[in-house]
Scaffold this motif. Structure first.
Motif, PDB file in Angstrom:
ATOM      1  N   LYS A  37       0.861  11.363 -10.123  1.00 12.22           N
ATOM      2  CA  LYS A  37       1.929  10.910  -9.230  1.00 12.22           C
ATOM      3  C   LYS A  37       1.925   9.386  -9.163  1.00 12.22           C
ATOM      4  O   LYS A  37       2.973   8.751  -9.180  1.00 12.22           O
ATOM      5  CB  LYS A  37       1.758  11.505  -7.830  1.00 12.22           C
ATOM      6  CG  LYS A  37       2.901  11.123  -6.898  1.00 12.22           C
ATOM      7  CD  LYS A  37       2.702  11.669  -5.501  1.00 12.22           C
ATOM      8  CE  LYS A  37       3.235  13.068  -5.413  1.00 12.22           C
ATOM      9  NZ  LYS A  37       3.266  13.561  -4.015  1.00 12.22           N
ATOM     10  N   LEU A  38       0.724   8.793  -9.094  1.00 13.72           N
ATOM     11  CA  LEU A  38       0.600   7.343  -8.994  1.00 13.72           C
ATOM     12  C   LEU A  38       1.203   6.633 -10.214  1.00 13.72           C
ATOM     13  O   LEU A  38       1.709   5.522 -10.101  1.00 13.72           O
ATOM     14  CB  LEU A  38      -0.875   6.965  -8.839  1.00 13.72           C
ATOM     15  CG  LEU A  38      -1.212   5.534  -8.494  1.00 13.72           C
ATOM     16  CD1 LEU A  38      -0.520   5.090  -7.217  1.00 13.72           C
ATOM     17  CD2 LEU A  38      -2.717   5.372  -8.355  1.00 13.72           C
ATOM     18  N   GLY A  54       8.235   6.201   0.799  1.00 12.90           N
ATOM     19  CA  GLY A  54       8.912   6.453  -0.457  1.00 12.90           C
ATOM     20  C   GLY A  54       8.630   5.268  -1.359  1.00 12.90           C
ATOM     21  O   GLY A  54       8.676   4.115  -0.914  1.00 12.90           O
ATOM     22  N   PHE A  55       8.294   5.536  -2.609  1.00  9.68           N
ATOM     23  CA  PHE A  55       7.961   4.474  -3.548  1.00  9.68           C
ATOM     24  C   PHE A  55       9.023   4.409  -4.633  1.00  9.68           C
ATOM     25  O   PHE A  55       9.359   5.413  -5.251  1.00  9.68           O
ATOM     26  CB  PHE A  55       6.585   4.725  -4.179  1.00  9.68           C
ATOM     27  CG  PHE A  55       5.468   4.629  -3.186  1.00  9.68           C
ATOM     28  CD1 PHE A  55       4.774   3.442  -3.021  1.00  9.68           C
ATOM     29  CD2 PHE A  55       5.118   5.716  -2.394  1.00  9.68           C
ATOM     30  CE1 PHE A  55       3.753   3.333  -2.099  1.00  9.68           C
ATOM     31  CE2 PHE A  55       4.103   5.620  -1.462  1.00  9.68           C
ATOM     32  CZ  PHE A  55       3.421   4.434  -1.312  1.00  9.68           C
ATOM     33  N   ASP A  56       9.555   3.225  -4.840  1.00 14.39           N
ATOM     34  CA  ASP A  56      10.517   2.941  -5.895  1.00 14.39           C
ATOM     35  C   ASP A  56      10.105   1.592  -6.475  1.00 14.39           C
ATOM     36  O   ASP A  56      10.670   0.551  -6.139  1.00 14.39           O
ATOM     37  CB  ASP A  56      11.935   2.908  -5.332  1.00 14.39           C
ATOM     38  CG  ASP A  56      12.995   2.802  -6.419  1.00 14.39           C
ATOM     39  OD1 ASP A  56      12.626   2.782  -7.617  1.00 14.39           O
ATOM     40  OD2 ASP A  56      14.191   2.734  -6.064  1.00 14.39           O
ATOM     41  N   VAL A  57       9.052   1.621  -7.301  1.00 14.07           N
ATOM     42  CA  VAL A  57       8.412   0.391  -7.787  1.00 14.07           C
ATOM     43  C   VAL A  57       8.762   0.136  -9.248  1.00 14.07           C
ATOM     44  O   VAL A  57       9.021   1.063 -10.007  1.00 14.07           O
ATOM     45  CB  VAL A  57       6.874   0.461  -7.614  1.00 14.07           C
ATOM     46  CG1 VAL A  57       6.506   0.484  -6.132  1.00 14.07           C
ATOM     47  CG2 VAL A  57       6.279   1.668  -8.308  1.00 14.07           C
ATOM     48  N   ASP A  62      -1.861   0.797  -8.455  1.00  7.84           N
ATOM     49  CA  ASP A  62      -3.214   1.170  -8.860  1.00  7.84           C
ATOM     50  C   ASP A  62      -4.074   1.479  -7.645  1.00  7.84           C
ATOM     51  O   ASP A  62      -3.766   1.058  -6.523  1.00  7.84           O
ATOM     52  CB  ASP A  62      -3.874   0.020  -9.636  1.00  7.84           C
ATOM     53  CG  ASP A  62      -3.252  -0.203 -10.997  1.00  7.84           C
ATOM     54  OD1 ASP A  62      -2.977   0.783 -11.700  1.00  7.84           O
ATOM     55  OD2 ASP A  62      -3.032  -1.379 -11.349  1.00  7.84           O
ATOM     56  N   HIS A  63      -5.172   2.158  -7.884  1.00  7.27           N
ATOM     57  CA  HIS A  63      -6.163   2.438  -6.856  1.00  7.27           C
ATOM     58  C   HIS A  63      -6.569   1.134  -6.176  1.00  7.27           C
ATOM     59  O   HIS A  63      -6.868   0.145  -6.830  1.00  7.27           O
ATOM     60  CB  HIS A  63      -7.381   3.104  -7.508  1.00  7.27           C
ATOM     61  CG  HIS A  63      -8.515   3.359  -6.580  1.00  7.27           C
ATOM     62  ND1 HIS A  63      -8.446   4.292  -5.580  1.00  7.27           N
ATOM     63  CD2 HIS A  63      -9.741   2.797  -6.498  1.00  7.27           C
ATOM     64  CE1 HIS A  63      -9.596   4.297  -4.927  1.00  7.27           C
ATOM     65  NE2 HIS A  63     -10.389   3.403  -5.464  1.00  7.27           N
ATOM     66  N   GLY A  64      -6.539   1.130  -4.840  1.00  4.84           N
ATOM     67  CA  GLY A  64      -6.942  -0.054  -4.085  1.00  4.84           C
ATOM     68  C   GLY A  64      -5.820  -1.019  -3.759  1.00  4.84           C
ATOM     69  O   GLY A  64      -6.023  -1.954  -2.985  1.00  4.84           O
ATOM     70  N   ASP A  65      -4.628  -0.832  -4.335  1.00  6.54           N
ATOM     71  CA  ASP A  65      -3.505  -1.724  -4.033  1.00  6.54           C
ATOM     72  C   ASP A  65      -3.044  -1.531  -2.587  1.00  6.54           C
ATOM     73  O   ASP A  65      -2.855  -0.400  -2.124  1.00  6.54           O
ATOM     74  CB  ASP A  65      -2.304  -1.441  -4.947  1.00  6.54           C
ATOM     75  CG  ASP A  65      -2.446  -2.035  -6.330  1.00  6.54           C
ATOM     76  OD1 ASP A  65      -3.365  -2.854  -6.540  1.00  6.54           O
ATOM     77  OD2 ASP A  65      -1.635  -1.670  -7.206  1.00  6.54           O
ATOM     78  N   ASP A  78      -5.285   5.151  -2.334  1.00  7.34           N
ATOM     79  CA  ASP A  78      -6.591   5.768  -2.567  1.00  7.34           C
ATOM     80  C   ASP A  78      -6.406   6.854  -3.619  1.00  7.34           C
ATOM     81  O   ASP A  78      -6.033   7.982  -3.304  1.00  7.34           O
ATOM     82  CB  ASP A  78      -7.129   6.368  -1.262  1.00  7.34           C
ATOM     83  CG  ASP A  78      -8.476   7.029  -1.435  1.00  7.34           C
ATOM     84  OD1 ASP A  78      -9.294   6.519  -2.230  1.00  7.34           O
ATOM     85  OD2 ASP A  78      -8.714   8.072  -0.789  1.00  7.34           O
ATOM     86  N   GLN A  79      -6.609   6.488  -4.891  1.00  3.22           N
ATOM     87  CA  GLN A  79      -6.446   7.457  -5.970  1.00  3.22           C
ATOM     88  C   GLN A  79      -7.538   8.503  -5.891  1.00  3.22           C
ATOM     89  O   GLN A  79      -8.717   8.192  -5.733  1.00  3.22           O
ATOM     90  CB  GLN A  79      -6.494   6.749  -7.330  1.00  3.22           C
ATOM     91  CG  GLN A  79      -6.258   7.700  -8.489  1.00  3.22           C
ATOM     92  CD  GLN A  79      -6.331   6.997  -9.829  1.00  3.22           C
ATOM     93  OE1 GLN A  79      -5.883   5.865  -9.961  1.00  3.22           O
ATOM     94  NE2 GLN A  79      -6.878   7.661 -10.819  1.00  3.22           N
TER      95      GLN A  79
END
Length: 170
Positions: A37-38, A54-57, A62-65, A78-79
């Protein structure tokens, strides 16, 4: 007429990029998400405190962003860890050979100075056992190199018929 509670529960924060700076002293709230999903540019998730996003990037997070800050809280990706094989490497020749073998199977890999991390998959396991390569089963946050190839991630609901126009037998 809707109550305030139902209106509040349908509100979603839209995220278009990660934060350039993490506020100091803020309470960290995690949003747990799996790697697949990430990797998407458009998706939806719920943070540990119930806040909906909602993410529209334009570029995958990444993990920790850190991606949102409000009311003394900073929200961070948190991946989720996943099953992987960790293969420890001892010399450059072995490292190159292992990279070639895993790449030949078209699997993504993550590299450190002394090991290769590859997703737990039967094809990789069979190759490692056939070649008598020592590995460890681990649960890790898997962040494969972003360049090159394609992946055989097996969570997308269709079968694999591999006729790439080349042979994997050498």
């Amino acid at each position: 007429m809707q109550s305030d509670k139902s209106v509040a529960s349908t509100f979603m924060n839209l995220i278009t990029q990660k934060l350039s700076e993490i506020p100091t002293g803020a309470e960290v709230v995690q949003l747990s998400v799996d790697r697949h999903k990430l990797a998407r540019r458009r998706w939806r998730g719920e943070a540990a405190d119930g806040t909906d996003f909602g993410f529209d990037v334009t570029e995958a997070l990444d993990h920790g962003d850190a991606f949102f800050s409000s009311d003394g809280k900073v929200y961070v990706i948190d991946q989720q860890p996943e099953a992987c094989f960790e293969i420890h490497l001892s010399e450059p020749k072995q490292s190159a050979w292992m990279g070639w073998m895993i790449g030949n199977l078209h699997f993504k890999a993550a590299f450190t100075d002394d090991s290769i991390l590859v997703q737990d998959d039967l094809a990789v396991e069979q190759m490692l056992e056939r070649e008598h390569i020592h590995f460890h089963r681990v649960q890790r946050v898997f962040q494969p190199s972003k360049q090159g190839g394609h992946s055989h991630d097996h969570d997308h609901g269709h079968s694999h018929s591999h006729s790439h126009g080349h042979s994997h037998h050498h």
